[in-house]
Design a protein around this motif. Structure first.
Motif, PDB file in Angstrom:
ATOM      1  N   TYR A  38       0.904  -1.109  -0.162  1.00 16.24           N
ATOM      2  CA  TYR A  38      -0.024  -0.009  -0.076  1.00 16.24           C
ATOM      3  C   TYR A  38       1.007   1.216  -0.125  1.00 16.24           C
ATOM      4  CZ  TYR A  38       1.435   0.459   4.879  1.00 16.24           C
ATOM      5  OH  TYR A  38       1.868   0.431   6.168  1.00 16.24           O
ATOM      6  N   GLY A  39       0.264   2.231  -0.199  1.00 12.22           N
ATOM      7  CA  GLY A  39       1.060   3.780   0.052  1.00 12.22           C
ATOM      8  C   GLY A  39       1.809   4.258  -1.258  1.00 12.22           C
ATOM      9  N   TYR A  40       3.064   5.118  -0.752  1.00  6.56           N
ATOM     10  CA  TYR A  40       3.285   5.641  -1.772  1.00  6.56           C
ATOM     11  C   TYR A  40       4.737   6.252  -1.045  1.00  6.56           C
ATOM     12  CZ  TYR A  40       1.651  10.002   0.198  1.00  6.56           C
ATOM     13  OH  TYR A  40       1.052  10.868   1.081  1.00  6.56           O
ATOM     14  N   ARG A  46       4.266   6.836  -6.121  1.00  3.75           N
ATOM     15  CA  ARG A  46       3.436   5.671  -6.270  1.00  3.75           C
ATOM     16  C   ARG A  46       3.837   4.527  -6.911  1.00  3.75           C
ATOM     17  NH1 ARG A  46      -0.905   5.587  -3.278  1.00  3.75           N
ATOM     18  NH2 ARG A  46      -1.395   7.634  -4.198  1.00  3.75           N
ATOM     19  N   TRP A  67      -3.343  -5.625  -2.362  1.00  2.00           N
ATOM     20  CA  TRP A  67      -2.745  -4.152  -2.489  1.00  2.00           C
ATOM     21  C   TRP A  67      -3.828  -3.080  -2.493  1.00  2.00           C
ATOM     22  CZ3 TRP A  67      -3.658  -0.918  -6.758  1.00  2.00           C
ATOM     23  CH2 TRP A  67      -4.285  -1.482  -7.771  1.00  2.00           C
ATOM     24  N   ALA A  68      -3.594  -1.841  -2.276  1.00  2.00           N
ATOM     25  CA  ALA A  68      -4.379  -0.730  -2.160  1.00  2.00           C
ATOM     26  C   ALA A  68      -3.508   0.368  -2.452  1.00  2.00           C
ATOM     27  CB  ALA A  68      -5.233  -0.577  -1.003  1.00  2.00           C
ATOM     28  N   ASP A  69      -3.963   1.471  -2.872  1.00  2.00           N
ATOM     29  CA  ASP A  69      -3.451   2.959  -3.367  1.00  2.00           C
ATOM     30  C   ASP A  69      -3.575   3.768  -1.938  1.00  2.00           C
ATOM     31  OD1 ASP A  69      -2.293   2.412  -5.953  1.00  2.00           O
ATOM     32  OD2 ASP A  69      -4.191   3.090  -6.796  1.00  2.00           O
ATOM     33  N   GLU A  70      -4.532   3.291  -1.160  1.00  4.43           N
ATOM     34  CA  GLU A  70      -4.586   4.196   0.334  1.00  4.43           C
ATOM     35  C   GLU A  70      -3.325   3.888   0.978  1.00  4.43           C
ATOM     36  OE1 GLU A  70      -7.310   1.774  -1.091  1.00  4.43           O
ATOM     37  OE2 GLU A  70      -8.031   3.463  -2.032  1.00  4.43           O
ATOM     38  N   GLY A  71      -3.477   4.883   1.566  1.00  4.58           N
ATOM     39  CA  GLY A  71      -2.541   4.934   3.036  1.00  4.58           C
ATOM     40  C   GLY A  71      -1.159   5.292   2.834  1.00  4.58           C
ATOM     41  N   TYR A  72      -0.333   5.746   3.681  1.00  8.65           N
ATOM     42  CA  TYR A  72       1.071   6.137   3.580  1.00  8.65           C
ATOM     43  C   TYR A  72       2.140   5.393   4.553  1.00  8.65           C
ATOM     44  CZ  TYR A  72       5.288   8.866   4.046  1.00  8.65           C
ATOM     45  OH  TYR A  72       6.638   9.457   4.210  1.00  8.65           O
TER      46      TYR A  72
END
Length: 72
Positions: A38-40, A46, A67-72
């Protein structure tokens, strides 16, 4: 960034070049056999987490990998 810089130096010593295509984070829960990507990266942006997920699935076939695009 520290890992990338160290790896880039090691590769340069072998006459190779590399480029960072992005970053993110991993949550690894070995007791549950789960990995979540997750995250970037603030500095690199990202990464394509679907690619990372497929690489992890190949290496850890008995794990649930998500997986997910959200979060840091």
């Amino acid at each position: 960034a520290d890992i990338y810089e160290r790896t880039a130096q090691e590769l340069a010593q072998q006459g190779l070049d590399c480029e960072c295509l992005g970053g993110g984070r991993l949550s690894h829960r070995p007791e549950e056999r789960r990995i979540h990507v997750y995250g970037y990266s603030v500095g690199f942006g990202r990464a394509d987490h679907s690619v990372t997920m497929e690489k992890l699935k190949a290496e850890y076939p008995d794990y649930e990998v998500t997986w997910a695009d959200e979060g840091y």
